[in-house]
Write an enzyme that holds these catalytic residues in place. Structure first.
Site, PDB file in Angstrom:
ATOM      1  N   HIS A 266       0.828  -1.200   0.000  1.00 34.24           N
ATOM      2  CA  HIS A 266       0.000   0.000   0.000  1.00 34.24           C
ATOM      3  C   HIS A 266       0.873   1.265   0.000  1.00 34.24           C
ATOM      4  CE1 HIS A 266      -4.123  -1.464   0.732  1.00 34.24           C
ATOM      5  NE2 HIS A 266      -4.504  -0.194   0.708  1.00 34.24           N
TER       6      HIS A 266
ATOM      7  N   SER B 242       0.825  -3.600   4.111  1.00 35.75           N
ATOM      8  CA  SER B 242       1.211  -2.275   4.585  1.00 35.75           C
ATOM      9  C   SER B 242       2.719  -2.094   4.489  1.00 35.75           C
ATOM     10  CB  SER B 242       0.763  -2.093   6.031  1.00 35.75           C
ATOM     11  OG  SER B 242       1.316  -0.909   6.593  1.00 35.75           O
TER      12      SER B 242
ATOM     13  N   THR C 106      11.670  19.803  -3.344  1.00 37.19           N
ATOM     14  CA  THR C 106      10.891  21.023  -3.147  1.00 37.19           C
ATOM     15  C   THR C 106       9.558  20.732  -2.471  1.00 37.19           C
ATOM     16  OG1 THR C 106       9.852  20.834  -5.329  1.00 37.19           O
ATOM     17  CG2 THR C 106      11.915  22.095  -5.188  1.00 37.19           C
TER      18      THR C 106
END
Length: 739
Positions: free
Chosen positions: A247, A295, A696
């Site tokens: 995930h 996960s 950024t």
């Protein structure tokens, strides 16, 4: 998709419902005969799909407080076209899109935009039938583009411009691949990645038969599959498609910056590396597969107040279920951003290793021949009309109409809800108050209740059609065949580890028996493709009713319905025609488009503070010096609402003082919220970074009713090398680095 708290969900649904109260069989497909082929034709392309931001709820966690109010890493679509040189018109298009979920209406729109870019003859090469769009499932992308009402609720309907932005980017990526379409060499290989995933519902997995579990060493699929594409000479790497089950929830629900999460980071790093080596057209897709219960938060769930292990069940953390949270590696040192980097870097490094390793038994060459073709199948299935026959007993069972259970509202250990519900909840009589609240929306019929047992129904979505269906009734089923070595299943939802294994095995067994693929062929599940229908668990996992089971839309026989549909579809590659509609394969027409609702407040007023003007600098960057790789340059200024637009290459270069290399921004987007520029010897400035880079960050914040403040950050040389120089901030451009 992770759930918001049940109180929030029910409250929004009731409010919207009140506002609303006041307020054939598919044509047979003709397939071309298989012809002798001698070369594989391949095209690769990439484009930006970042949608509107600024108070737009992100798609994935369904947390109303998680607004897309800035950008860390712009979202991309990566497209790959395949055909044979002997039959170039019979082609397939695989797109990996960095979105939270797929949308059929986005797919239709993307195909239309693509066709408008092409001549009539070229346009006829592409349709929804041979275009597969698979979402990576990032939970840090703006929502507001979904097709069905339940998934639109957290975004207050459909966000204007959201579908269009994604569809246009997908069309641009496919168009770039179309222009790149040339002979190539493609291989498929695989290998294990051991330190990037865990099962977040091991209790459910453990309910699968012991004999079946004994066939596998892990309760997640750790095998990474890599499709690599080189030029005809075999010297230049043109692109890769990577499938690994995990995930993209390394960035947690507190994140407000658009990001492709761990898979987006892996793609970014590989493409950045290849660009630095002047391989400018290289495209790296880290696509999704059977990650429904997988996960990246390797530390596992623990109570955030005591550190004790927990599982999201009723007694976790002394009943304070919202404190049962799983964290990723490096979280204590660098938060979810470092966790994202670690999991993304591990996927990137393993994929590179697979490309570099010498040919072995796991390497398959996608070589066309008279019986090794590129082909596709696509149709729509009405799920609740599927009849499944038990081959042992002969008994027939039906797949259910949609419904969501109480465990759906509990969330997962990646993002738990408030604790009103919990994972593993399957007592139909234990929630009288919330049953009363549910019944204000729609009391589920007894037929629906019986069909979904042991799931206690929270939302009877299959019987809720106002303002339109809350969840899909019909699903697209799609498969690609790329020679005898690779088959791709376009799966319209999130499928768990063991569910994916069963589906892959069944489809491969059918195709090997039919003689359409070899015994060593790779069958890949492209998860979350073309349309979103929540989760699919095995029958045994469903009985446990953790989050994934509570979110398995079509009841306990959902997986068997999908296996039956996809094996039937797979068999059609051998017969050369689509199977006729039947109770076992209820193919139908695609659903009609609905008239979308939109309750999202527009930008009514956009003003500067009293005594200030748009562009006034509020915080200048510090004077430095800045250390490369660790220090961050930061500035704040008075800005406008981001939904009112961003800078483009045209506006940045309008003064003639800023050079946009090749007329395009570095990240490939048509617009940007910030740039980092370097001064050239002639005094002009050239753009070297924008908000598509990991180095950024652009943040927007509402001040009061109508004012805005923006913060831009540049982590100096974090991933993109930088030369020494003086740093300044220019509101018309961004952060500037002079010699």
């Amino acid at each position: 998709m992770h759930s918001m708290s049940v109180t929030t969900m029910i409250g929004i649904i009731l409010a919207v419902a009140c506002l609303l109260l006041n307020h054939a069989v598919a044509a047979p497909t003709t397939f071309r005969p298989r012809q002798v082929s001698d070369e594989l034709m391949v095209g690769v392309g990439i484009a930006d799909i970042t949608g509107p931001i600024g108070e737009i709820t992100m798609m994935g966690y369904a947390e109303l407080n998680q607004k897309a109010n800035g950008v860390h890493l712009r979202l991309k679509a990566r497209a790959f076209i395949f055909s044979t040189s002997s039959n170039p018109a019979r082609r397939v298009v695989f797109v990996s899109a960095e979105t939270g979920s797929p949308s059929h209406r986005v797919r239709k729109l993307a195909v239309r935009y693509l066709q408008n870019k092409l001549s009539p003859t070229e346009a006829a090469l592409y349709s929804v039938d041979n275009v597969m769009i698979s979402s990576t499932h990032t939970h840090s992308g703006p929502g507001g583009y979904n097709d069905d009402f339940m998934y639109q609720v957290p975004n207050f309907g459909v966000t204007p411009g959201a579908r269009e932005a994604i569809a246009q980017g997908i069309a641009d990526a496919i168009f770039a691949a179309h222009q790149d379409f040339t002979p190539g060499i493609a291989t498929v290989t695989s290998g294990p990645l051991d330190n990037a995933s865990i099962n977040r519902s091991p209790q459910s997995y453990a309910n699968n038969p012991a004999q079946e579990r004994a066939r596998y060493s892990d309760n997640v699929d750790k095998t990474m599959v890599l499709l690599s594409i080189k030029d005809k000479s075999g010297t230049r790497l043109r692109g890769v498609v990577n499938w690994f089950a995990v995930h993209p929830v390394s960035m947690n629900a507190s994140n407000s910056l658009v990001s492709g999460d761990n898979k987006g980071y892996a793609s970014y790093m590989w493409e950045l590396e290849e660009r630095s080596n002047m391989n400018l057209g290289f495209v790296a897709a880290f696509a999704q597969t059977n990650a429904g219960d997988v996960s990246p938060n390797l530390q596992g769930p623990r109570c955030i107040d005591t550190g004790e292990p927990c599982d999201g069940g009723k007694n976790s953390c002394g009943g304070k279920l919202d404190k049962c949270v799983a964290r990723g590696p490096g979280y204590e040192e660098g938060g979810d951003q470092l966790s994202t980097e670690i999991i993304g870097q591990r996927q990137f490094q393993k994929a590179k290793d697979l490309v570099k390793q010498p040919p072995s038994a796991t390497t398959k060459m996608l070589q066309p021949s008279s019986n090794a073709v590129v082909d596709y199948r696509h149709t729509w299935i009405e799920m609740s009309k599927i009849t499944i026959t038990n081959t042992t007993t002969g008994a027939s069972v039906k797949v259910c109409a949609p419904a969501m259970g109480y465990a759906f509202s509990a969330g997962t250990t990646d993002n738990p809800a408030t604790g009103i519900s919990w994972q593993g909840e399957n007592d139909p009589n234990g929630r009288p108050f919330w049953n009363f609240v549910r019944n204000l929306l729609k009391t589920p019929s007894q037929e629906l209740v019986d069909c979904h047992k042991p799931k206690p129904i929270l939302l009877a979505t299959g019987e809720m059609g106002t303002p339109y269906w809350w969840q899909p009734q019909k699903l697209p089923v799609q498969m690609f065949l790329i020679t005898r070595k690779l088959a791709i299943i376009g799966f319209p939802g999130e499928i768990t580890t063991m569910s994916g294994r069963r589906l892959r095995d069944a489809v491969k067994a059918q195709m090997v028996a039919d003689g359409t693929v070899d015994g060593d062929a790779e069958v890949v599940i492209a998860g979350l493709s073309n349309l979103y229908s929540s989760y699919v668990t095995t029958f045994e996992e469903y009985q446990v009713q953790r989050y994934e089971g509570g979110s398995t839309t079509f009841g306990p026989n959902t997986l068997n319905g999908h296996i039956q549909s996809f094996t039937t579809l797979a068999h059609s590659f051998a017969t050369g025609s689509m199977p006729p509609p039947s109770p076992a394969f209820p193919s139908t027409t695609e659903p009609s488009d609905n008239k979308d609702v939109n309750f999202l407040t527009g930008v009514v007023l956009d003003t500067a503070p009293l005594g200030k003007r748009f562009g006034d600098v509020l915080v200048q960057p510090s004077t430095g010096p800045f250390k490369v790789g660790t220090d961050t340059v930061k500035a704040e200024f008075v800005c406008a609402h981001p939904r009112n637009g961003a800078s483009t290459s045209d506006t940045l270069s309008a003064s003639g003082t800023v050079d946009i290399p090749n007329g395009r921004l570095p990240g490939g987007a048509s617009s940007t919220y910030m740039t980092v520029e370097r001064q050239l010897p002639d005094g002009k400035w050239t753009v070297v970074l924008d908000d598509a880079g990991w180095d950024t960050k652009y943040r927007w914040a509402r001040i009061g009713v109508a004012e805005s403040r923006c913060t831009i950050e540049w982590r100096v040389g974090s991933t993109v090398p930088v030369s020494p120089g003086r740093i300044a901030f220019d509101i018309s451009a961004g952060i500037r680095l002079s010699r």
